[in-house]
Design an enzyme around this catalytic site. Structure first.
Site, PDB file in Angstrom:
ATOM      1  CD  GLU A  37      -2.771   1.536  -0.174  1.00 51.50           C
ATOM      2  OE1 GLU A  37      -2.285   2.992   0.231  1.00 51.50           O
ATOM      3  OE2 GLU A  37      -2.956   1.274  -0.133  1.00 51.50           O
ATOM      4  N   GLY A  43      -7.261   2.440   2.495  1.00 48.08           N
ATOM      5  CA  GLY A  43      -7.522   3.032   1.333  1.00 48.08           C
ATOM      6  C   GLY A  43      -8.465   4.860   0.962  1.00 48.08           C
ATOM      7  CB  CYS A  45     -13.845   3.341   1.533  1.00 45.82           C
ATOM      8  SG  CYS A  45     -15.407   3.051   2.497  1.00 45.82           S
ATOM      9  CE1 TYR A 185     -20.811   7.199  -2.892  1.00 44.29           C
ATOM     10  CE2 TYR A 185     -20.823   6.942  -5.497  1.00 44.29           C
ATOM     11  CZ  TYR A 185     -20.146   6.774  -3.826  1.00 44.29           C
ATOM     12  OH  TYR A 185     -19.028   6.532  -3.791  1.00 44.29           O
ATOM     13  CB  ILE A 186     -19.097  12.109  -4.062  1.00 40.54           C
ATOM     14  CG1 ILE A 186     -18.826  10.557  -4.014  1.00 40.54           C
ATOM     15  CG2 ILE A 186     -18.343  13.238  -3.400  1.00 40.54           C
ATOM     16  CD1 ILE A 186     -17.755   9.824  -3.889  1.00 40.54           C
ATOM     17  NE  ARG A 268     -13.379   7.164  -5.966  1.00 40.93           N
ATOM     18  CZ  ARG A 268     -12.396   8.158  -5.420  1.00 40.93           C
ATOM     19  NH1 ARG A 268     -12.359   9.548  -5.295  1.00 40.93           N
ATOM     20  NH2 ARG A 268     -10.902   7.416  -4.908  1.00 40.93           N
ATOM     21  CG  ASP A 308     -13.246   1.853  -6.310  1.00 38.51           C
ATOM     22  OD1 ASP A 308     -14.222   1.218  -6.184  1.00 38.51           O
ATOM     23  OD2 ASP A 308     -13.681   3.069  -5.783  1.00 38.51           O
ATOM     24  CG  HIS A 440     -46.326  -1.733  16.096  1.00 36.55           C
ATOM     25  ND1 HIS A 440     -46.279  -1.083  15.106  1.00 36.55           N
ATOM     26  CD2 HIS A 440     -47.201  -1.335  17.549  1.00 36.55           C
ATOM     27  CE1 HIS A 440     -46.991   0.325  15.491  1.00 36.55           C
ATOM     28  NE2 HIS A 440     -47.053  -0.181  16.386  1.00 36.55           N
TER      29      HIS A 440
END
Length: 465
Positions: A37, A43, A45, A185-186, A268, A308, A440
């Site tokens: 990495e 990452g 997220c 959504y971003i 992205r 991704d 409920h």
């Protein structure tokens, strides 16, 4: 080629959701695994996306509740928003989660290397470590999990006040006016965050807000979004000065808006460049996504891909599952396959939006004799009792009652998405949902009520003849 290091059963390039889950699963299966990495484990997220945004949006939600408290007799107000303190807490949460993942990797015997990896062949990866040293390791199998990065169009030059979501989530001063370029959504979540903090927000969407989701769902959320949505926008220029000047065309009319901050959130793109794919048999499609089969193996039998960088929605939970499947397939487990019926999606706007399965339009386009039904939260006991009666759940189903899709809009609906996802995976019918006792008063019993409504026998909703 640098000095050849030891051989590993599995080498994983990228430590985001797909990469670290693959590494954990590989460790559980007893594979000798190395994880490479170049920035931070977790990452985008964990470090620059899902987690920091949800922490800030959680605070924004509490701020939004102040009006509710005053309405019901609890006098309250926000005295001050200390963004520096808030961001400190944000980073603390990120670090805690990152350390937790590191502990898991260590316990499963995964070797973590901080550095940048590049394929030298279908059996070797060259690593340039953060300390400047280099190493070449040999692998039997490899998984590519290098994730994605923000797309920045040619007309944009990033600067101090023109940023992507990566910087937008870590501001320490609330801007007076914000322009967000994008409609996904971003963009929607950033619009919610900034508007709740007190900014005037203009969102410039290429078509409309959240164009992948049925418009009736989006319009319900947009009414309480707290920011202005401009539809059908074509951006002409973005220029930075004392303020950032954005020129655009909306509905065939030329417009200009000045802002203290412009956030580029158009989308992205997969990180598949400069990792040495040309030295392997791995192939990419026309959009740059790595091509795989259901076991996540690429055209190179030694190399898998997950997250991704593969086609489909760029979501952490999709990456988690693909990473698991890739690790199991690399270990020789024959049953490993990524074949979901549906991948859940959600957006944390003021009224949350969730979706899984087919939208009503998608169902019709695919040739289904599709029907839909909506059950409003205004008829649900829990929603009325908590003054969250705005919104509804929507079921899309075949004529015979088989569930095809689920959507909902309203406060807290992200917590009821799981049942709908499981129902779709199990090929459930409306009768199956209706036959299941739902507690409920809860929010998730709206799914039961919607199923009963679809069957023509609603309990708490009057159908006009």
């Amino acid at each position: 080629m640098g000095e050849v290091g030891r051989e590993y059963d599995l080498a994983i390039l990228g430590g985001g959701p797909a990469g670290y889950i693959a590494a954990i699963r590989a460790g559980q299966l007893g594979l000798d695994t190395i994880l490479i990495e170049k920035e931070y484990i977790g990452g985008t997220c964990l470090n620059r996306g899902c987690i920091p945004s949800k922490m800030l949006l959680h605070v924004a939600g509490i701020i939004s509740d102040i009006d509710y408290l005053n309405k019901v007799g609890v006098k309250a107000h926000i005295e001050k928003i200390d963004m520096k303190k808030l961001q400190k807490e944000n980073r603390t949460a990120i670090e805690k989660l990152r350390n937790g993942i590191g502990l898991l990797l260590n316990n499963y015997g995964v070797k973590v290397v901080e550095g940048e990896g590049r394929f030298e062949s279908s059996e070797h990866i060259h690593i340039t470590k953060k300390d400047g040293s280099v190493e070449s390791v040999r692998f039997r199998k490899a998984i590519i999990a290098t994730g994605s990065t923000s797309f920045v169009p040619d007309y944009v030059r990033l600067g101090e006040n023109i940023v992507t979501s990566r910087q937008a989530l870590f501001i320490e001063k609330i801007p007076k006016r914000v322009v967000i370029i994008g409609g996904g959504y971003i963009a929607a979540e950033l619009g919610t965050l900034y508007s709740t903090l007190g900014s005037e927000v203009h969102l410039l969407a290429r078509s409309r807000l959240l164009s992948r989701i049925d418009e009736d769902i989006v319009l319900e959320a947009e009414r309480r979004a707290g920011f202005k949505v401009h539809r059908n926008c074509i951006i002409k220029s973005v220029k930075e000065g004392k303020q950032v000047k954005v020129d655009y065309i909306s509905e065939s009319k030329r417009e200009t808006v000045n802002a203290d901050l412009v956030v580029v959130a158009i989308g992205r793109v997969p990180n598949t460049k400069n990792i040495g794919l040309e030295n392997t048999r791995v192939t990419v499609d026309g959009k740059g996504f790595i091509e795989t089969d259901v076991t996540m193996v690429t055209k190179d039998p030694n190399i898998y891909a997950a997250g991704d960088i593969t086609a489909g929605p760029m979501l952490a939970h999709k990456a988690f599952m693909q990473g698991k499947v890739a690790a199991e397939a690399a270990a020789g487990i024959k049953s490993a396959a990524f074949e979901p019926n549906a991948i859940p999606e959600f957006v944390f706007t003021n009224s949350e939006i969730v979706h899984v399965g087919l939208t009503e339009k998608e169902a019709v386009d695919k040739g289904y004799e599709a029907r839909s039904v909506k059950f409003p939260f205004s008829a649900l006991g829990k929603a009325v009792a908590t003054r969250n009666e705005k919104g509804f759940v929507k079921l899309v189903y075949e004529k015979n009652g088989r569930l095809l899709g689920f959507s909902a809009v309203g406060r807290g609906v992200s917590e009821i998405l799981g049942e709908a996802g499981l129902a779709l995976e199990m090929n459930a019918f409306l009768d199956d949902i209706a036959a299941t006792i739902h507690a409920h008063p809860t929010l998730y019993e709206a799914i039961h009520e919607a199923a009963e409504l679809g069957l023509g026998r609603p309990w708490h909703y009057l159908v006009k003849k």
